[in-house]
Motif scaffolding. Structure first.
Motif, short mmCIF file in Angstrom:
data_model
loop_
_atom_site.label_atom_id
_atom_site.label_comp_id
_atom_site.label_asym_id
_atom_site.label_seq_id
_atom_site.Cartn_x
_atom_site.Cartn_y
_atom_site.Cartn_z
N ASP A 134 4.14 1.89 -2.06
CA ASP A 134 3.76 1.32 -0.75
C ASP A 134 4.42 0.05 -0.53
O ASP A 134 3.86 -0.88 -1.05
N SER A 137 5.46 -1.93 5.05
CA SER A 137 4.29 -1.71 5.81
C SER A 137 3.94 -2.80 6.79
O SER A 137 2.71 -3.37 6.84
N ASN A 139 3.21 -4.28 10.81
CA ASN A 139 2.44 -3.79 11.92
C ASN A 139 3.07 -3.56 13.07
O ASN A 139 3.62 -4.59 13.58
N HIS A 148 6.80 -11.13 5.69
CA HIS A 148 7.19 -9.46 5.26
C HIS A 148 8.32 -9.15 4.56
O HIS A 148 8.39 -8.04 3.91
N HIS A 174 3.75 2.18 4.92
CA HIS A 174 2.61 2.29 5.53
C HIS A 174 2.36 1.43 6.74
O HIS A 174 1.59 0.43 6.56
N GLY A 176 1.27 -0.18 9.97
CA GLY A 176 0.07 -0.62 10.94
C GLY A 176 0.07 -0.06 12.22
O GLY A 176 0.55 -0.81 13.01
N TYR A 351 -9.63 -0.23 8.08
CA TYR A 351 -8.47 -0.42 7.23
C TYR A 351 -8.97 0.22 5.97
O TYR A 351 -8.36 0.98 5.31
N ASP A 355 -7.27 3.46 3.99
CA ASP A 355 -7.03 3.39 2.83
C ASP A 355 -7.44 4.38 1.74
O ASP A 355 -6.69 4.94 0.69
N ILE A 373 1.28 -0.62 -4.75
CA ILE A 373 1.10 -1.02 -3.38
C ILE A 373 1.42 -2.59 -3.34
O ILE A 373 0.82 -3.12 -4.21
N THR A 375 1.60 -6.15 -1.28
CA THR A 375 1.05 -6.86 -0.28
C THR A 375 0.98 -8.28 -0.57
O THR A 375 1.03 -8.85 -1.84
N GLN A 379 -4.95 -9.68 -0.01
CA GLN A 379 -5.58 -8.56 -0.12
C GLN A 379 -6.14 -8.08 -1.43
O GLN A 379 -6.30 -6.89 -1.46
N PHE A 383 -7.91 -4.16 -2.41
CA PHE A 383 -7.42 -3.41 -3.26
C PHE A 383 -8.36 -3.09 -4.59
O PHE A 383 -8.26 -2.05 -5.12
N1 ARG Z 1 -0.12 -3.34 7.25
C1 ARG Z 1 -0.61 -4.15 6.31
C2 ARG Z 1 -0.46 -5.48 6.45
O1 ARG Z 1 0.52 -5.93 7.28
C3 ARG Z 1 0.24 -3.91 4.86
C4 ARG Z 1 -0.42 -2.44 4.51
C5 ARG Z 1 -0.39 -2.12 2.91
N2 ARG Z 1 -0.61 -0.78 2.50
C6 ARG Z 1 -1.92 -0.27 2.47
N3 ARG Z 1 -1.84 1.01 1.95
N4 ARG Z 1 -2.85 -0.84 2.88
O2 ARG Z 1 -0.97 -6.50 5.95
#
Ligand code: ARG
Length: 617
Positions: A134, A137, A139, A148, A174, A176, A351, A355, A373, A375, A379, A383
């Motif tokens: 993943d 991802s 938004n 990003h 994935h 947003g 969120y 998830d 994943i 990020t 985060q 996770f």
């Molecule tokens: N869209 C989220 C962001 O920009 C990241 C998503 C990552 N993947 C997930 N399964 N939460 O922070």
């Protein structure tokens, strides 16, 4: 042990694995019935040239179990090692190391075989297994900024690494594309969309609408209520709001796709957050029914302290102490570490809920060996909670490894948050444009006669390669200090430096073909007599396990370090030993073959990092 390559051929394989197998056999034959011999026979590349090519410290571990002096253990194992055409000698050294020296011809032949193998000699240990990655991802309705790029570039390299090991890899973007921000945008859109700005740069306009509408919602309760209404309408299927929302997604994805095309990245699937919506209510019901979630102040939460009594006592005491001091902020922070809200007070899901459904869907659809994943590191707590709850509810199988690759932020060269003159994070597109423009200046300086189209294609490969490499060369967990000079430098540890090393070898081999038209270096045995040649061959044979280690750790930086070392070894070799001017034709052809192998490995390794290796620069 190695499975076949995709084309049916057998990978050249890892030399370290084969030497390990010989050592293991030696230990097992010398000490039958001792279970520790399995782990003892592991060969690692020697740290110093005087210690042979591979070193094994297993006798020291075994000595404790067997109560025999380590040197005696090592000597017995060496005596019992099966004969092999690979090994020149195996010697006991120091307190009980086994140093293995590989026969030079065998080393050279293996180096050439690895370079010429379609799989680069990488053991296909992933055949029949799946990994979900993943990454990227972004938004919807927000532009991708330089932050990003890390998820995109690191994630894409991880995808390539697993694929090189033979895994089936599902790269999943994935995005947003769900949440309360859409009500805010819809309300703003209705009131003040600027059609001209929208035509010029749709995502920038969506971003502006969001910011302005959100700011109004903060001090205008009526506006805020209107935004909420729009969200509710969207989520309950109102056709007008759904059409708007779909438009936002379409516009954003178009902009994202332009960047992905430029970066040479594609995804196997793009399942945004909205894809999981139908699963959210049942997920919360199951959490409650399983006794994992409970009501708390109108919301439904999982309190992970309920499952960890020792940590819970300590955490609850911390909360009480904070509250007694009137420090509500610390108390809330402590709770936040443990409490995962899965349904908000207003009945909406978030969120976390999405998830959880995502984890379960990935398990069901792919039965993967791993879910990775990628990020930013803010985060990490999310996770941790997600993986813990997924395991408790059995959403993922205990055999499935769940990995969060968390990366640090990018700062400018002085360690300050990255910003443009105008302020704010530079947009990804602007960053890539500037990289290509700067690379073009370098290309033109070096090759003033290159046709314009060729020069700009080269500049794009160099500029993008430089940006990617600067990100991948560092351990993902670190903060990156970004400086144009160092990422585009042709001297230091940079993408262009590696591309240049590769291009120089290609041009050397072209010169060879022109100077010695009748000679075919491709069929000459690779040179391995001189220590610098041997060092190069040793580096090349480490390629398969380097790829395996980089994948296992989810650290493309392991491969980047290796490639930089290879380029440095090459440069030491090239400065000391003539190739075209070697007196002896056999040495000349053998060195050319070795150079060719270096070029192949550089190209292959850079490709795994998503970086092009042009033949000329
Ligand atoms: N869209 C989220 C962001 O920009 C990241 C998503 C990552 N993947 C997930 N399964 N939460 O922070």
């Amino acid at each position: 042990m190695n499975d076949k390559n995709a084309d049916g051929s057998r990978p050249a394989g890892s030399l370290a694995d084969e030497i390990s197998a010989l050592l293991r056999a030696g230990f097992a034959a010398a000490f039958p019935g001792c279970p520790e011999t399995e782990a003892a026979g592991r060969a690692a590349p020697s740290s110093k040239p005087g210690f042979g090519d591979f070193q094994c410290s297993g006798a020291m571990q075994l000595a404790r179990a067997l109560r025999i002096p380590p040197r005696a253990v090592a000597e017995k194992a060496v005596a019992a090692m099966p004969a092999s055409g690979l090994v020149e000698k195996a010697e006991v050294a120091g307190p009980g190391y086994v140093n293995v020296t590989v026969r030079p011809e065998a080393l050279a032949a293996r180096a050439a075989a690895i370079a010429e193998d379609p799989a680069g000699g990488v053991p296909q240990t992933g055949r029949g297994k799946t990994v979900v990655v993943d990454y990227s991802s972004p938004n919807v309705a927000k532009s991708m900024h330089v932050g990003h790029i890390r998820s995109t570039v690191i994630g894409a390299a991880i995808v390539n690494l697993y694929r090189a090991l033979g895994y089936e890899v599902v790269g999943d973007n994935h995005i947003g594309d769900w949440g309360t921000q859409f009500g805010i945008i819809i309300k703003g859109w209705r009131e003040f969309v600027d059609r001209e700005a929208l035509a010029r740069d749709p995502v920038a306009e969506l971003e502006r609408i969001y910011k302005e509408s959100n700011a109004r919602a903060k001090d205008d309760p009526e506006w805020m209520t209107a935004c909420r209404m729009e969200t509710v309408k969207l989520q309950s299927g109102d056709p007008e709001n759904r059409a708007l929302w779909q438009d936002f997604i379409r516009m954003s994805r178009h902009t994202f796709d332009e960047i992905y095309a430029r970066l040479g990245i594609s995804f196997e699937t793009t399942r945004g957050e909205s894809w999981y919506q139908p699963q959210l209510a049942p997920m919360v019901e199951r959490l409650v029914a399983a006794g994992l979630a409970k009501e708390s102040r109108g919301a439904i939460v999982v309190d992970l302290r309920d499952f960890d009594p020792a940590a819970a006592a300590e955490s609850r005491k911390a909360v009480e102490t904070a509250l007694a001091k009137g420090d509500e902020e610390s108390a809330a922070r402590e709770d936040g570490k443990w409490i995962c809200i899965v349904r908000k007070e207003d009945g909406g899901f978030n969120y976390n809920t999405t998830d959880l459904a995502t984890m379960e869907t990935r398990q069901k659809d792919y039965a993967p060996a791993k879910i990775v994943i990628v990020t930013d590191d803010r985060q990490i707590p999310h996770f941790k909670q997600l993986f813990a709850i997924s395991a408790k509810l059995g959403l993922v199988s205990p055999e499935t490894e769940t990995v969060h690759v968390a990366f640090g932020t990018i700062t400018d060269a002085d360690g300050h948050p990255f910003s443009t003159r105008k302020g704010g994070m530079p947009k990804l597109k602007e960053l890539l444009d500037e990289a290509a423009a700067r690379a073009l200046a370098i290309v033109k300086e070096k090759n003033p006669d290159l046709p314009e189209a060729e020069a700009s294609a080269l500049a794009e490969a160099i500029g993008i390669g430089a940006v990617k490499y600067s990100d991948l060369a560092m351990d993902p967990a670190t903060t990156i200090r970004f400086s144009w000079d160092s990422i585009l430098s042709l001297q230091g540890n940079s993408g262009p430096y590696l591309q240049y090393a590769h291009a120089r070898i290609r041009s050397l081999l072209a010169k060879y073909a022109a100077a010695f038209p009748g000679e075919d270096w491709r069929s000459a045995p690779a040179a391995c007599a001189e220590p610098l040649e041997r060092a190069l061959a040793r580096r090349i044979v480490a390629y398969p396990e380097t790829v395996a280690a980089a994948a296992a750790k989810c650290k493309p930086s392991v491969l980047a370090d290796y490639l930089y070392g290879l380029a440095q070894d090459y440069s030491a070799f090239y400065q000391a030993l003539p190739v075209l001017k070697a007196g002896d034709p056999a040495a000349r052809a053998g060195r050319a073959r070795l150079c060719g192998a270096v070029a192949e490995v550089l190209k292959r390794g850079l490709a795994l990092l998503g970086i092009k290796a042009p033949d000329r620069m």
